[in-house]
Every structure is written in structure tokens, then in C-alpha cells.
Write a protein that holds these residues in place. Sequence first.
Motif, mmCIF file in Angstrom:
data_model
loop_
_atom_site.group_PDB
_atom_site.id
_atom_site.type_symbol
_atom_site.label_atom_id
_atom_site.label_comp_id
_atom_site.label_asym_id
_atom_site.label_seq_id
_atom_site.Cartn_x
_atom_site.Cartn_y
_atom_site.Cartn_z
ATOM 1 N N UNK A 156 -1.738 20.329 -66.850
ATOM 2 C CA UNK A 156 -0.830 21.072 -67.746
ATOM 3 C C UNK A 156 -1.106 22.568 -67.647
ATOM 4 N N UNK A 157 -2.392 22.939 -67.659
ATOM 5 C CA UNK A 157 -2.725 24.374 -67.607
ATOM 6 C C UNK A 157 -2.445 24.958 -66.217
ATOM 7 N N UNK A 185 -5.559 22.337 -76.828
ATOM 8 C CA UNK A 185 -5.041 23.650 -76.402
ATOM 9 C C UNK A 185 -3.898 23.583 -75.392
ATOM 10 N N UNK A 186 -3.447 22.369 -75.064
ATOM 11 C CA UNK A 186 -2.377 22.306 -74.059
ATOM 12 C C UNK A 186 -1.028 22.735 -74.639
ATOM 13 N N UNK A 187 -0.945 22.851 -75.976
ATOM 14 C CA UNK A 187 0.309 23.344 -76.561
ATOM 15 C C UNK A 187 0.304 24.872 -76.672
ATOM 16 N N UNK A 188 -0.764 25.499 -76.235
ATOM 17 C CA UNK A 188 -0.846 26.967 -76.333
ATOM 18 C C UNK A 188 -0.418 27.634 -75.023
ATOM 19 N N UNK A 227 -10.701 40.350 -54.376
ATOM 20 C CA UNK A 227 -10.109 40.869 -55.624
ATOM 21 C C UNK A 227 -9.943 39.714 -56.599
ATOM 22 N N UNK A 228 -10.845 39.620 -57.555
ATOM 23 C CA UNK A 228 -10.843 38.485 -58.474
ATOM 24 C C UNK A 228 -10.498 38.952 -59.885
ATOM 25 N N UNK A 229 -9.477 38.309 -60.465
ATOM 26 C CA UNK A 229 -9.141 38.613 -61.863
ATOM 27 C C UNK A 229 -9.199 37.314 -62.648
ATOM 28 N N UNK A 230 -10.104 37.251 -63.607
ATOM 29 C CA UNK A 230 -10.275 36.032 -64.408
ATOM 30 C C UNK A 230 -9.125 35.924 -65.399
ATOM 31 N N UNK A 231 -8.444 34.790 -65.416
ATOM 32 C CA UNK A 231 -7.259 34.645 -66.270
ATOM 33 C C UNK A 231 -7.503 33.796 -67.505
ATOM 34 N N UNK A 232 -8.501 32.953 -67.456
ATOM 35 C CA UNK A 232 -8.765 32.054 -68.579
ATOM 36 C C UNK A 232 -9.640 30.911 -68.116
ATOM 37 N N UNK A 233 -10.045 30.104 -69.058
ATOM 38 C CA UNK A 233 -10.903 28.982 -68.677
ATOM 39 C C UNK A 233 -11.400 28.263 -69.906
ATOM 40 N N UNK A 268 -10.496 23.518 -73.731
ATOM 41 C CA UNK A 268 -11.672 23.118 -74.497
ATOM 42 C C UNK A 268 -11.940 21.647 -74.210
ATOM 43 N N UNK A 269 -13.137 21.358 -73.741
ATOM 44 C CA UNK A 269 -13.459 19.970 -73.406
ATOM 45 C C UNK A 269 -14.568 19.391 -74.278
#
Length: 336
Positions: free
Chosen positions: A254-255, A208-211, A152-158, A217-218
Motif C-alpha cells: 500500500x505504501x 497508518x495505511x489510511x494516511x 543522491x539520497x533523499x529519505x521520504x519516510x519509513x 508502524x509495525x
Amino acid sequence: MIILGIETSCDETAAAVVEKNEDKINVLSNVVASSQDMHAKSGGIIPEVAAREQVKSVIPVIKQSLADANVSSEDLHAIAVTVGPGLIGSLLVGVETAKTLAMLWDKPIVPINHLHGHIYSCFVEHAPEFPALALIVSGGHTDFVYMKGHGEFEWLGGTRDDAAGEAFDKTARIIGLGYPGGPAISKASDKYLENNPNKKLDLFPRPMTDQDNLDMSFSGLKTSVNNYLKSSENKNTDEIAAEIEEAIIDTLIKKSSLAIKKYRPKSFLLAGGVSANKRLREKLDLALQSITESTKFYVSPLKYTGDNATMIATTGLYLFQPIDWKEVKATPSLHF
Ligand code: KG4
Ligand code: ZN
């Protein structure tokens, strides 16, 4: 149950024989042939060169994996093969080989998503509890994935652009270190930090670490490094490598911390080629310990961080959904 795993999605050609008894995984063999040395000369992967090498090595690698495991084709219940995502030429080598063997040996195929494979590298030596939250950091992907249970995979972000490994590889090239860039940067950084253990490393941005989300984003790191080289007198490659490594690691930590706070999983899994990074493994472990004691940290065993077939066979054993070889197709842009 015993499965032969085959992995050829990028520049590795890998085969492994893996057995599962109850919840215990037993790796009977793990063979990896890489064309990385050839790509080191060209400074990166040339897809056609990778696929041509894989055509040459796939059968010897499979034969070796069966010999090392001391099993024959009759002992196998199925063949698990990576069907995507990856380079089309490379994927086809593994997929078509698996289909041919499946037909000859009269075995079913378990098609495997390469990214599921990276996550399941954390299940080879341990049995992490669910819900689990995984961070995959490789040359092509940087993704947070939530798992309520097996399969059961749910993509959360990346990442929205370059993957973390890609950022290592591309910035390493800019500062004159070889390919693959991750290990080269890590080595140079270690050398610098040995003599400068207390140096504050905050030269490059952590976008994006303040979001309050799990996006990253690299791609801007390349420009930051280029601009720094143009404008600064400092040409200490080891020091710049340490700054690059810290910028990438810090963003991931951080993320990850945010992800843990939001989802409170029982297990946090770190996998993929970049998870071989020693500083990332150590600093993430410390960061997670400081947030909560109820999330257990699992990181892929070092020998299974890069692309390998043990993780593919292990996924096949946990998510056993065999199909006929005629239905199997390579899918380069396969998603979660
Ligand atoms: O998972 P992987 O072997 O292949 C893909 O599926 O992409 O990951 C390869 C990536 C490369 O970008 C490489 O530079 C990076 O993993 N890598 C590392 C380290 N070892 C490999 N990055 C940082 N530190 C390392 N020690
Ligand atoms: Zn991979």
C-alpha cells in the motif's frame, strides 16, 4: 577498477571482489560467513557473540574472496567497507581490518553506508534509470528513499518503530517459529496457502495505511498476535503465519503504491533481507504493474538480498570517494 568490499555490520562476515568496466559490474567473488546458526539457538542476535565470531572469520573470508576472484592485493584499487549503521562491535571488526589492510597494502578506503549498499544491490545486474525510488526492508530498517542520481539520497519516510524484518522475527518468536523469523514465517505461510489459496487474510491491522504519507508502524503487530493467541481457539501456526506475512506485505505494498503515485519514478527498487520474500516480490510486482507502465520494477537478486559485500563493493565503485585509512571511523547510528 577493482574493489575489495568488506561487510560486518550485523551477524554476517562478508567479503567480495567486484570490478566495474564502464557501466558493467562484474562480481569476481562473493563470500559470506554467517553466525546465524548460533543465533538461531539463542533466538536472536547477541551482539558480543556476533562480533567474536566475526573476529575469527574476517581474515579467512577476505582471503577466500581474493582466492575465488583470482586476484592479489596489487590488483585492487581500493577497499570499500561498511562504516554504519550497525552494531558497534561488529562494525569495528570490518573497519579495523580494512584500515590495517589499507595501511599494509597502501590502498585508499571507500567508506560505505550499509543502507546505500542495500540499494546498490539492485545495480549489480541491472542499471536502473533515475529518478529511482527505493524501498529498503531489512531487519533494522524500513525506508523509502528517492534518488535523483547516483549518490543522491533523499529519505521520504519509513517505519516509526519496528522494521519489517524485526516484525517478522518478533512475531515468529511469539508463535513458536525459529530465528530468523522471516524465512520461517514465509515457509509456514506457503504451506498454509497451498491448501487454502483463496483464504481472505485480513486478521491483523495495517497501521497508518489510511494516511497520505510514507510512514509505517509495525510494532503493534506483536500485541495483535499476542491478543489473538490469548482470545482465540485457533492454534494453527501456519495460518497465523500467513496472516502475519500478509499484514506486513500488504502494508509495504500500500505504501509503495502511494510512493509511486506521488513521485512517478522511472525505477522502483526493492532491497534488503525482507526483499527475499517471494510473496512480497510477486505481489509488489503485480501491484506496480497495475498502477503504471512507466515505472520499471527492480528487485535485488536473491543472493544479494541479505547482508553481503558485493553490494558494498558495488556502492564503492559507483560512489567512488576514497579517503586515507586514518580518517575512517565506524559510526553505528549513521543516517542516510
Ligand atoms: O538485510 P538483512 O540481511 O540484515 C539487516 O541489515 O537487517 O535482513 C535480515 C532480515 C531478518 O529480519 C529476516 O527475518 C528477514 O530479513 N528475512 C525475511 C526473509 N528472509 C530474510 N523476511 C521475510 N521473508 C523472507 N523470505
Ligand atoms: Zn542489511
